[in-house]
Write a protein that holds these residues in place. Sequence first.
Motif, PDB file in Angstrom:
ATOM      1  N   GLY A  26     -11.056  19.419   6.402  1.00 39.54           N
ATOM      2  CA  GLY A  26     -10.224  18.240   6.773  1.00 39.54           C
ATOM      3  C   GLY A  26      -9.075  18.062   5.835  1.00 39.54           C
ATOM      4  O   GLY A  26      -9.118  18.680   4.831  1.00 39.54           O
ATOM      5  N   ALA A  27      -8.205  17.363   6.379  1.00 41.52           N
ATOM      6  CA  ALA A  27      -6.890  16.970   5.399  1.00 41.52           C
ATOM      7  C   ALA A  27      -6.877  15.502   4.778  1.00 41.52           C
ATOM      8  O   ALA A  27      -7.038  14.677   5.535  1.00 41.52           O
ATOM      9  N   PRO A  28      -7.238  15.430   3.584  1.00 42.62           N
ATOM     10  CA  PRO A  28      -7.338  14.226   3.017  1.00 42.62           C
ATOM     11  C   PRO A  28      -5.991  13.434   2.891  1.00 42.62           C
ATOM     12  O   PRO A  28      -4.853  14.107   2.770  1.00 42.62           O
ATOM     13  N   ILE A  29      -6.175  12.245   3.171  1.00 37.60           N
ATOM     14  CA  ILE A  29      -5.026  11.307   3.078  1.00 37.60           C
ATOM     15  C   ILE A  29      -5.333  10.269   2.067  1.00 37.60           C
ATOM     16  O   ILE A  29      -6.409   9.471   2.092  1.00 37.60           O
ATOM     17  N   GLN A  30      -4.367  10.273   1.092  1.00 36.03           N
ATOM     18  CA  GLN A  30      -4.689   9.139  -0.204  1.00 36.03           C
ATOM     19  C   GLN A  30      -3.864   7.886   0.230  1.00 36.03           C
ATOM     20  O   GLN A  30      -2.859   7.986   0.924  1.00 36.03           O
ATOM     21  N   VAL A  31      -4.952   6.896  -0.044  1.00 36.77           N
ATOM     22  CA  VAL A  31      -4.387   5.537   0.214  1.00 36.77           C
ATOM     23  C   VAL A  31      -4.665   4.745  -0.811  1.00 36.77           C
ATOM     24  O   VAL A  31      -5.591   4.501  -1.569  1.00 36.77           O
ATOM     25  N   LEU A  32      -3.374   4.149  -1.343  1.00 40.23           N
ATOM     26  CA  LEU A  32      -3.431   3.159  -2.819  1.00 40.23           C
ATOM     27  C   LEU A  32      -3.085   2.018  -2.334  1.00 40.23           C
ATOM     28  O   LEU A  32      -1.984   1.683  -1.677  1.00 40.23           O
TER      29      LEU A  32
ATOM     30  N   SER B  33      -6.863  -1.722   4.429  1.00 31.60           N
ATOM     31  CA  SER B  33      -7.622  -0.630   4.417  1.00 31.60           C
ATOM     32  C   SER B  33      -8.278  -0.254   5.644  1.00 31.60           C
ATOM     33  O   SER B  33      -8.141   0.874   6.288  1.00 31.60           O
ATOM     34  N   GLY B  34      -8.834  -1.006   6.298  1.00 30.29           N
ATOM     35  CA  GLY B  34      -9.492  -0.914   7.633  1.00 30.29           C
ATOM     36  C   GLY B  34      -8.349  -0.559   8.745  1.00 30.29           C
ATOM     37  O   GLY B  34      -8.595   0.397   9.493  1.00 30.29           O
ATOM     38  N   TYR B  35      -7.137  -1.419   8.674  1.00 31.40           N
ATOM     39  CA  TYR B  35      -5.975  -1.064   9.449  1.00 31.40           C
ATOM     40  C   TYR B  35      -5.578   0.428   9.538  1.00 31.40           C
ATOM     41  O   TYR B  35      -5.400   1.018  10.420  1.00 31.40           O
ATOM     42  N   LEU B  36      -5.492   0.930   8.335  1.00 30.49           N
ATOM     43  CA  LEU B  36      -5.058   2.410   8.049  1.00 30.49           C
ATOM     44  C   LEU B  36      -6.150   3.255   8.530  1.00 30.49           C
ATOM     45  O   LEU B  36      -5.825   4.397   8.902  1.00 30.49           O
ATOM     46  N   GLU B  37      -7.348   3.021   8.222  1.00 31.33           N
ATOM     47  CA  GLU B  37      -8.320   3.968   8.793  1.00 31.33           C
ATOM     48  C   GLU B  37      -8.353   3.836  10.258  1.00 31.33           C
ATOM     49  O   GLU B  37      -8.455   5.010  10.816  1.00 31.33           O
TER      50      GLU B  37
ATOM     51  N   ALA C 220       0.808  -1.210  -0.065  1.00 30.34           N
ATOM     52  CA  ALA C 220      -0.072  -0.043  -0.115  1.00 30.34           C
ATOM     53  C   ALA C 220       0.914   1.286   0.138  1.00 30.34           C
ATOM     54  O   ALA C 220       1.869   1.152   0.395  1.00 30.34           O
ATOM     55  N   ILE C 221       0.125   2.399  -0.439  1.00 35.09           N
ATOM     56  CA  ILE C 221       1.157   3.474  -0.412  1.00 35.09           C
ATOM     57  C   ILE C 221       0.238   4.560   0.254  1.00 35.09           C
ATOM     58  O   ILE C 221      -1.134   4.803   0.088  1.00 35.09           O
ATOM     59  N   VAL C 222       0.549   5.353   1.398  1.00 35.33           N
ATOM     60  CA  VAL C 222      -0.073   6.344   2.002  1.00 35.33           C
ATOM     61  C   VAL C 222       0.616   7.589   1.710  1.00 35.33           C
ATOM     62  O   VAL C 222       1.911   8.112   1.737  1.00 35.33           O
ATOM     63  N   VAL C 223      -0.332   8.523   1.024  1.00 36.06           N
ATOM     64  CA  VAL C 223       0.137  10.016   0.716  1.00 36.06           C
ATOM     65  C   VAL C 223      -0.130  11.151   1.495  1.00 36.06           C
ATOM     66  O   VAL C 223      -1.528  11.315   1.606  1.00 36.06           O
ATOM     67  N   LEU C 224       0.482  11.803   2.147  1.00 33.30           N
ATOM     68  CA  LEU C 224       0.577  12.999   2.966  1.00 33.30           C
ATOM     69  C   LEU C 224       0.695  14.125   2.057  1.00 33.30           C
ATOM     70  O   LEU C 224       2.003  14.457   1.566  1.00 33.30           O
ATOM     71  N   LYS C 225      -0.111  15.005   1.528  1.00 33.60           N
ATOM     72  CA  LYS C 225       0.064  16.146   0.652  1.00 33.60           C
ATOM     73  C   LYS C 225       0.824  17.192   1.385  1.00 33.60           C
ATOM     74  O   LYS C 225       0.744  17.291   2.418  1.00 33.60           O
ATOM     75  N   GLY C 226       1.264  18.280   0.476  1.00 36.63           N
ATOM     76  CA  GLY C 226       2.047  19.319   0.941  1.00 36.63           C
ATOM     77  C   GLY C 226       1.293  19.952   2.026  1.00 36.63           C
ATOM     78  O   GLY C 226       1.668  20.709   2.866  1.00 36.63           O
ATOM     79  N   ASP C 227      -0.108  20.140   1.919  1.00 38.15           N
ATOM     80  CA  ASP C 227      -0.895  20.853   2.574  1.00 38.15           C
ATOM     81  C   ASP C 227      -1.516  20.235   3.560  1.00 38.15           C
ATOM     82  O   ASP C 227      -2.625  20.759   4.275  1.00 38.15           O
ATOM     83  N   PHE C 228      -0.936  19.172   3.984  1.00 42.40           N
ATOM     84  CA  PHE C 228      -1.600  18.180   5.268  1.00 42.40           C
ATOM     85  C   PHE C 228      -1.637  19.073   6.473  1.00 42.40           C
ATOM     86  O   PHE C 228      -2.980  19.008   6.850  1.00 42.40           O
TER      87      PHE C 228
END
Length: 378
Positions: free
Chosen positions: A121-127, A140-144, A104-112
């Motif tokens: 809210g600040a979105p977190i992208q999960v692939l 997905s459940g663990y990351l949430e 999996a990939i977890v992306v924290l964007k620059g404006d987090f």
Amino acid sequence: MTGPSIAGPAMRLRGLVRKESLQILRDPSSISIAFVLPAILLLLFGYGVSLDARNVPIALVIENPGSETGSFAASLVGSRYFAPAVVRDRRAAEQALLAGEVDAIVVLKGDFARRLWSPAGAPIQVLVNGTDANTARIISGYLEGAWQKWLAQYAMDQGRALAPPVTIEQRVWFNAEVRSRNFLVPGLIAIIMTLIGTLLTALVVAREWERGTMEALMVTPVRIGEILLGKLIPYFLLGMGGMALSTAMAIWVFGVPFRGSAAVLFLVSALFMLAALGLGLFISTLARSQFVAGQVAIIVAFLPAFILSGFIFDIASMPRAVQLLTHLIPARYFVSSLQTLFLAGTVWPIVLANAAALAVMAAVFLALTWRKTRKSLE
């Protein structure tokens, strides 16, 4: 006049049981199937099969490092569920996902950090790699859950009030540790006992058909019922010995809690063993060849027990037609009984219903064997 008529059958049965017992002691394969095979399979499956997600490799992309992103990254590093690797380049993370290096990939964007306390809210992208759908859902459940836990802790550290619209207070019954091993090992005992009970009688009796000793036995004054009892009693005791070994390993080697009654466990196990031995006798009566009997035992008993008993695959998630088919599998009732007795205790509505089904199946298999064997004598 009544003495000899009563003692005759008892003496013949005693002689048959002694014959089978001596044959078992002289045949290392029977001992191996009853005791060595369960230990090996329990060790292999108990340690090798797990539905738990532990140390899942993930790529953590932080576009603009800061205290907030560092705190969130630290929460993932300290989790037993994830093994994160922090990368700055999203393309590198995607290449790692394609190569199977991360799941999996977890992306924290620059404006987090700036959007963390904004109304939107600040979105977190999960692939997530969805090749294995079950693992993908677990990740997905663990990351949430990790995100919610970190957010609550971070809000507390900052002195801010976090008021989610719904607060979940969960209680895990029967398996508080949420260890898949506690669920799998009792079911695995049922699968092993299916293989042992069916394979023992199918191979051994088929071997006697091949060698001609069964025909020689049938021309003696012994009755069909005495022959069947002479076969059942020694292998029943042998199978129950393997069951005792498997239960001991489940409790003391794998640490699975046992909350039910030992007497009820013995009763249900005995009924299941009779059903498995009856099926093995029936197969050997039809096949009369060790090779054919072994193949039929695996196809008819082991594979359905492994797939359709609820050992791994949830029966409620199967198509309706397959769910109806599972009612013909003895291991379905034994798996349910074992999991209930080990984890929940002696829940009588479940145990009694399963015991009744096993008793009916044992009676049916033994009756079919008796009828088929009697026909072969004519």
